[in-house]
Write a protein that holds these residues in place. Structure first.
Motif, short mmCIF file in Angstrom:
data_model
loop_
_atom_site.label_atom_id
_atom_site.label_comp_id
_atom_site.label_asym_id
_atom_site.label_seq_id
_atom_site.Cartn_x
_atom_site.Cartn_y
_atom_site.Cartn_z
N ALA A 101 0.83 -1.20 0.00
CA ALA A 101 0.00 0.00 0.00
C ALA A 101 0.87 1.25 0.00
CB ALA A 101 -0.93 -0.01 1.21
N PHE A 102 1.94 1.23 0.80
CA PHE A 102 2.86 2.37 0.86
C PHE A 102 3.53 2.59 -0.50
CE2 PHE A 102 7.27 3.85 1.43
CZ PHE A 102 7.03 5.10 1.97
N LEU A 103 3.97 1.50 -1.13
CA LEU A 103 4.60 1.59 -2.44
C LEU A 103 3.62 2.11 -3.49
CD1 LEU A 103 6.69 -1.72 -2.47
CD2 LEU A 103 7.56 0.61 -2.21
N ALA A 104 2.35 1.70 -3.36
CA ALA A 104 1.33 2.16 -4.30
C ALA A 104 1.13 3.67 -4.19
CB ALA A 104 0.02 1.43 -4.05
N VAL A 105 1.08 4.17 -2.95
CA VAL A 105 0.91 5.61 -2.73
C VAL A 105 2.11 6.38 -3.30
CG1 VAL A 105 0.77 7.42 -0.99
CG2 VAL A 105 -0.58 5.33 -0.73
N ILE A 106 3.32 5.88 -3.02
CA ILE A 106 4.53 6.53 -3.54
C ILE A 106 4.54 6.53 -5.06
CG2 ILE A 106 7.04 6.37 -3.66
CD1 ILE A 106 5.97 7.43 -1.00
N SER A 107 4.13 5.41 -5.66
CA SER A 107 4.09 5.31 -7.12
C SER A 107 3.07 6.30 -7.70
CB SER A 107 3.72 3.89 -7.54
OG SER A 107 4.67 2.95 -7.08
N GLY A 108 1.92 6.44 -7.02
CA GLY A 108 0.91 7.39 -7.46
C GLY A 108 1.41 8.82 -7.42
N ILE A 109 2.09 9.17 -6.34
CA ILE A 109 2.65 10.52 -6.21
C ILE A 109 3.70 10.77 -7.29
CG2 ILE A 109 4.01 12.04 -4.72
CD1 ILE A 109 2.64 10.72 -2.33
N LEU A 110 4.55 9.77 -7.51
CA LEU A 110 5.58 9.90 -8.54
C LEU A 110 4.96 10.07 -9.92
CD1 LEU A 110 8.58 9.83 -9.33
CD2 LEU A 110 8.40 7.33 -9.48
N ALA A 111 3.89 9.32 -10.19
CA ALA A 111 3.20 9.44 -11.47
C ALA A 111 2.60 10.83 -11.64
CB ALA A 111 2.11 8.38 -11.58
N LEU A 112 2.06 11.39 -10.55
CA LEU A 112 1.51 12.74 -10.61
C LEU A 112 2.59 13.77 -10.94
CD1 LEU A 112 -0.97 12.84 -7.57
CD2 LEU A 112 -1.55 12.94 -9.99
N VAL A 113 3.75 13.61 -10.31
CA VAL A 113 4.86 14.53 -10.57
C VAL A 113 5.29 14.46 -12.04
CG1 VAL A 113 7.28 15.04 -10.04
CG2 VAL A 113 5.69 14.48 -8.19
N ILE A 114 5.39 13.24 -12.57
CA ILE A 114 5.79 13.06 -13.96
C ILE A 114 4.75 13.67 -14.90
CG2 ILE A 114 6.19 11.34 -15.77
CD1 ILE A 114 7.35 9.51 -13.59
N LEU A 115 3.47 13.42 -14.63
CA LEU A 115 2.41 13.96 -15.48
C LEU A 115 2.39 15.49 -15.44
CD1 LEU A 115 -0.56 11.51 -14.72
CD2 LEU A 115 0.70 11.75 -16.88
N ARG A 116 2.70 16.04 -14.28
CA ARG A 116 2.67 17.51 -14.15
C ARG A 116 3.67 18.17 -15.08
NH1 ARG A 116 2.82 21.12 -8.55
NH2 ARG A 116 2.17 23.07 -9.56
N PHE A 117 4.83 17.52 -15.26
CA PHE A 117 5.87 18.12 -16.10
C PHE A 117 5.75 17.70 -17.57
CE2 PHE A 117 7.80 18.42 -11.87
CZ PHE A 117 8.21 19.75 -11.88
N LEU A 118 5.17 16.52 -17.82
CA LEU A 118 5.06 16.05 -19.20
C LEU A 118 3.84 16.63 -19.92
CD1 LEU A 118 6.04 12.25 -19.04
CD2 LEU A 118 7.41 14.19 -19.86
#
Length: 276
Positions: free
Chosen positions: A28-45
């Motif tokens: 669950a922790f890894l899923a949350v971290i992955s979601g946040i990382l995906a949001l950061v990537i989408l924000r810049f892409l």
């Protein structure tokens, strides 16, 4: 020795194997971290974050296309929930109406197309392929989700200048969209073994839900919270974001097992007990 060499040649498989061995809390922790990382990537892409919502609607349409292909090729609707399709048609019909009377734009066109294909799927399941629909497995009581959505919409809805009825309907479709997939998850929970086309469809819904949630979160961040006040005051802005997050997490568990199945090279998805 052969296994070790294979893991070295396939670092992605080795990493995925490590993830699958972790306890639920770590996953669950890894899923949350992955979601946040995906949001950061989408924000810049993605410079125009409104495109994320369009992409979500497009992927939903792709998921419906997968269903149409399944129904036409295999001549069976086994594994599909008629109730989920009916709930989907319900919130899409309400959203198309609200879009027409409140803010006609590209989303209106996309939603209308998705509604038309969803109605076709319902027609196929209810009439043409009725013999292959196992009603005993599609046993989720839809009033369990419709009635709470009605109550929530009456209590918490936008405070914009639009007609009160339209504002309540707008809220209703937002809440219903968040939980419309629950009957489909119940069917999969009852069968445990999910054939590829159904799995692809539900995974497409999961991706669409995540992109829609990312759209709202990034829009709020970009506007420094102004978007929330533009939606109205009170609990409504928070409920919009909560609905997006809920519908994302509802499908997160299934998406994990879907990716696990794909990485493992399995054509048929098998769910362990307690999933979805």
């Amino acid at each position: 020795m052969a296994t070790t060499r294979k893991s070295r040649r396939n670092p992605m498989n080795a990493m995925w194997g490590w993830i699958t061995r972790q306890p639920p809390k770590v996953k669950a922790f890894l899923a949350v971290i992955s979601g946040i990382l995906a949001l950061v990537i989408l924000r810049f892409l993605v410079h125009n974050h409104d495109n994320l919502f369009i992409a979500a609607e497009g992927i939903h349409a792709v998921g419906i296309a997968v269903l149409i292909y399944k129904l036409m090729k295999e001549k069976t609707c086994a594994g599909l929930s008629l109730k989920s399709q009916e709930l989907t048609a319900m919130f899409l019909a309400v959203r198309v109406y609200c879009s027409f009377v409140m803010e006609y734009d590209i989303h209106t066109v996309l939603d209308t197309a998705t509604l038309a294909t969803t109605l076709w799927v319902i027609y196929m399941i209810r009439f043409k392929l009725k013999a292959t629909h196992v009603e005993d497995l599609d046993n989720f009581p839809i009033h369990y989700v419709v009635l709470p959505c009605v109550v929530l919409a009456l209590a918490i809805h936008p405070s914009t200048h639009h007609n009160i009825v339209n504002r309540i309907l707008w809220a209703f479709c937002v809440y219903l969209e968040a939980v419309a997939v629950l009957p489909q998850l119940r069917v999969m929970q009852n069968t445990k073994i999910i054939e590829p086309f159904t799995a692809h469809y539900v995974f497409a819904l999961g991706i669409a839900r995540f992109l829609s949630c990312a759209h709202w979160v990034l829009q709020v961040l970009d506007s420094r919270g102004y978007l929330l006040t533009a939606l109205g005051h009170g609990l409504w802005p928070s409920m919009v974001l909560l609905s997006e997050i809920v519908q994302t997490f509802i499908l997160a568990d299934f998406c994990y097992y879907y990716v696990k199945s794909v990485v493992g090279g399995q054509l048929v998805l098998r769910l362990p007990s307690g999933v979805v």
